[in-house]
Design a protein around this motif. Structure first.
Motif, PDB file in Angstrom:
ATOM      1  N   TRP A 157       0.857  -1.180   0.000  1.00 38.29           N
ATOM      2  CA  TRP A 157       0.000   0.000   0.000  1.00 38.29           C
ATOM      3  C   TRP A 157       0.896   1.234   0.000  1.00 38.29           C
ATOM      4  CZ3 TRP A 157      -3.994   2.021  -1.707  1.00 38.29           C
ATOM      5  CH2 TRP A 157      -4.624   3.137  -1.141  1.00 38.29           C
ATOM      6  N   VAL A 158       0.312   2.428  -0.078  1.00 35.96           N
ATOM      7  CA  VAL A 158       1.090   3.671  -0.169  1.00 35.96           C
ATOM      8  C   VAL A 158       1.820   4.002   1.126  1.00 35.96           C
ATOM      9  CG1 VAL A 158      -0.383   4.648  -1.960  1.00 35.96           C
ATOM     10  CG2 VAL A 158      -0.957   5.033   0.450  1.00 35.96           C
ATOM     11  N   CYS A 159       1.434   3.325   2.212  1.00 35.87           N
ATOM     12  CA  CYS A 159       2.123   3.507   3.487  1.00 35.87           C
ATOM     13  C   CYS A 159       2.069   2.176   4.240  1.00 35.87           C
ATOM     14  CB  CYS A 159       1.481   4.639   4.308  1.00 35.87           C
ATOM     15  SG  CYS A 159      -0.173   4.254   4.915  1.00 35.87           S
ATOM     16  N   PRO A 160       2.888   1.998   5.289  1.00 35.93           N
ATOM     17  CA  PRO A 160       2.868   0.741   6.037  1.00 35.93           C
ATOM     18  C   PRO A 160       1.505   0.484   6.704  1.00 35.93           C
ATOM     19  CG  PRO A 160       4.845   2.009   6.543  1.00 35.93           C
ATOM     20  CD  PRO A 160       3.945   2.918   5.756  1.00 35.93           C
ATOM     21  N   ILE A 161       1.099  -0.781   6.766  1.00 36.39           N
ATOM     22  CA  ILE A 161      -0.130  -1.191   7.459  1.00 36.39           C
ATOM     23  C   ILE A 161       0.247  -2.266   8.470  1.00 36.39           C
ATOM     24  CG2 ILE A 161      -2.457  -2.120   7.252  1.00 36.39           C
ATOM     25  CD1 ILE A 161      -2.527  -1.236   4.377  1.00 36.39           C
ATOM     26  N   GLN A 162       0.065  -1.962   9.732  1.00 33.14           N
ATOM     27  CA  GLN A 162       0.378  -2.913  10.805  1.00 33.14           C
ATOM     28  C   GLN A 162      -0.881  -3.700  11.168  1.00 33.14           C
ATOM     29  OE1 GLN A 162       2.499  -1.547  14.483  1.00 33.14           O
ATOM     30  NE2 GLN A 162       0.663  -2.350  15.508  1.00 33.14           N
ATOM     31  N   ILE A 219      -0.644   3.088   9.067  1.00 37.89           N
ATOM     32  CA  ILE A 219      -1.965   2.573   9.454  1.00 37.89           C
ATOM     33  C   ILE A 219      -1.776   1.465  10.467  1.00 37.89           C
ATOM     34  CG2 ILE A 219      -3.978   1.274   8.645  1.00 37.89           C
ATOM     35  CD1 ILE A 219      -3.608   2.716   5.938  1.00 37.89           C
ATOM     36  N   VAL A 220      -2.594   1.491  11.513  1.00 35.07           N
ATOM     37  CA  VAL A 220      -2.604   0.423  12.517  1.00 35.07           C
ATOM     38  C   VAL A 220      -4.002  -0.180  12.555  1.00 35.07           C
ATOM     39  CG1 VAL A 220      -2.420  -0.137  14.968  1.00 35.07           C
ATOM     40  CG2 VAL A 220      -0.780   1.438  13.917  1.00 35.07           C
ATOM     41  N   VAL A 221      -4.078  -1.494  12.411  1.00 33.50           N
ATOM     42  CA  VAL A 221      -5.345  -2.215  12.499  1.00 33.50           C
ATOM     43  C   VAL A 221      -5.173  -3.322  13.528  1.00 33.50           C
ATOM     44  CG1 VAL A 221      -7.076  -3.577  11.257  1.00 33.50           C
ATOM     45  CG2 VAL A 221      -5.828  -1.762  10.066  1.00 33.50           C
ATOM     46  N   GLU A 266      -9.187   3.097   7.076  1.00 37.31           N
ATOM     47  CA  GLU A 266      -7.935   3.797   7.355  1.00 37.31           C
ATOM     48  C   GLU A 266      -7.121   4.005   6.082  1.00 37.31           C
ATOM     49  OE1 GLU A 266      -7.976   5.123  10.115  1.00 37.31           O
ATOM     50  OE2 GLU A 266      -9.546   3.860  10.969  1.00 37.31           O
ATOM     51  N   MET A 267      -7.191   3.058   5.158  1.00 39.12           N
ATOM     52  CA  MET A 267      -6.521   3.241   3.867  1.00 39.12           C
ATOM     53  C   MET A 267      -7.103   4.447   3.138  1.00 39.12           C
ATOM     54  SD  MET A 267      -6.265  -0.780   2.744  1.00 39.12           S
ATOM     55  CE  MET A 267      -5.724  -0.494   1.044  1.00 39.12           C
TER      56      MET A 267
END
Length: 445
Positions: A199-204, A221-223, A252-253
């Protein structure tokens, strides 16, 4: 009589164009759904949890996009239609079908343009395209909304007239339910996106967290872990809990698309601020819009239920607010769907967006077309024409949506691809019998 009424309405300032009426219709639908949510129905999701999933399409299989896709899906859910397939009046006639008595159409909107010189004289769009960049600066381009009407296939008697074709339309939207070991919904494309971090930024997603959120300062992003969403008491509820996990990530995305270096939508507002209410609506509807296309509904977030009164009030006061919101939703949805399609194609799955789909004609050939063009005929319908090796292939009608999309698209790769896809659909069989059909892709000559 009709002209007289229209003149009187215009004189009284009451006349509304089809585009304006469409905006009013969409606003009414959104207010109605929000009021139902406010009354306690929000746990069912933005489309009431009852629609056939997938992007709404016309009868030829081309997806409706943007706001049209969202509201046609909502229309399908509100009326309990079996499939989100819509037809124009002419398309219904071509199928030898009829509209059921009392059926109410849905509008499909698109942007048109009026091009005027400094004296207010209009020029044709094709003439404007032929002008140099310097010459174009002498003209004013005025965009305005237009609309045409469509009917859901269940508002017609196609099922009785052509049962086989009707069943094929239903089959387009049959998706097998895939469950993981714990019984939660699984989406392989999203899981791969998280795993590959594409994705365009990190996703945890692999650590315990109390909330899902996007941090603009960290661009991250934190999920919460998927297991944290497993709170249902029945197998059906647990399965839907899996959908909530992906929906939270999509929400969040959507937020992460709004930074200055991306869609430049978020202007430093924070949760709870009045201006941030719009951003939350954009994220809600983007997640819902993408979710429908992927096969699941989205419940409104608990925190955002508090915004319902404000959203309803703004929509009632200014119906055109929905145009601004949906413009942002459309842009964010496209960014997310492109990323999802990348994963789906890597997994060998069918992509969602039309432009990412590869023609599957077993006899497809690649040829050099000459004088290829999509044109608008005098009767308002659209057609594609081309020549091959000096031989006229003639002119073939195409659906209205494809024609309008092509006319409104700026020059570039996407417009060329749309023309190529249309040529492939309409002329491939004509070329097969000709000699020199030796390549495997179409290109525009």
């Amino acid at each position: 009589m009709y002209r007289k009424k229209s003149s009187e309405a215009a004189a009284n300032g009451e006349y509304k164009s089809k585009g304006q009426k469409a905006v009013d219709k969409f606003t009414e639908m959104m207010i109605s759904r929000m009021e139902s949510m406010k009354a306690g129905d929000w746990r069912k999701g933005w489309i009431d949890g009852s629609a056939a999933y997938g992007m709404p399409q016309n009868i030829s299989g081309r997806n409706y996009s943007g706001s049209n896709s969202f509201f046609l899906q909502m229309d399908s859910a509100m009326h309990g239609y079996k499939t989100p397939v819509y037809l124009t009046f002419l398309q219904i006639q071509k199928e030898n079908a009829r509209i059921r008595k009392g059926a109410e159409s849905m509008p499909v909107i698109y942007w048109d343009f009026s091009i005027q010189d400094k004296d207010g004289k209009r020029i044709d769009r094709n003439e404007y395209r032929r002008l140099s960049e310097e010459e174009r600066t002498k003209y004013t381009v005025i965009p305005f909304l237009k609309a045409y009407n469509v009917f859901n296939v269940d508002q017609t008697d196609l099922e009785e007239v052509n049962k086989e074709k009707y069943n094929k339309l239903l089959d387009r939207f049959k998706a097998p339910e895939i469950k993981d070991a714990e019984g939660m919904y699984v989406n392989a494309a999203m899981d791969r996106l998280f795993e590959k971090q594409e994705w365009v930024c990190p996703i945890q997603v692999d650590q315990i967290s109390e909330d899902a959120y996007y941090s603009p300062s960290r661009d991250k992003i934190v999920v919460p872990k998927k297991e944290q969403f497993n709170i249902g008491d029945t197998p059906e509820e647990v399965y839907k809990d899996g959908m909530e996990y992906y929906s939270s990530a999509l929400h969040e995305m959507a937020h992460s698309t709004g930074t200055e270096g991306r869609l430049n939508r978020i202007k430093g507002d924070r949760f709870g601020d009045p201006k941030y209410a719009k951003e939350e609506l954009v994220a809600e509807l983007t997640a819902a819009n993408v979710g429908y296309a992927m096969g699941f509904d989205k419940r409104i977030l608990d925190n955002n239920a508090a915004y319902l009164d404000g959203w309803i009030a703004v929509l009632k006061e200014n119906p055109k607010f929905i145009v601004s919101v949906m413009a942002d939703v459309n842009k964010a949805s496209m960014m997310v769907l492109e990323a999802v399609d990348k994963q789906k194609m890597a997994l060998g799955e069918e992509p969602i967006l039309d432009r990412n789909k590869v023609a599957k004609e077993p006899n497809a050939v690649i040829v050099d077309f000459e004088d290829a063009a999509i044109i608008k005929k005098k009767n308002g319908e659209y057609a594609v024409r081309a020549s091959y090796q000096g031989m006229e292939l003639g002119m073939k009608e195409i659906d209205r949506e494809t024609g309008m999309r092509y006319m409104l698209m700026p020059e570039g790769k996407e417009k060329t691809q749309l023309l190529a896809e249309t040529l492939s659909t309409k002329f491939s069989q004509d070329i097969i019998g000709m000699e020199h059909s030796v390549n495997r892709n179409y290109k525009i000559g």
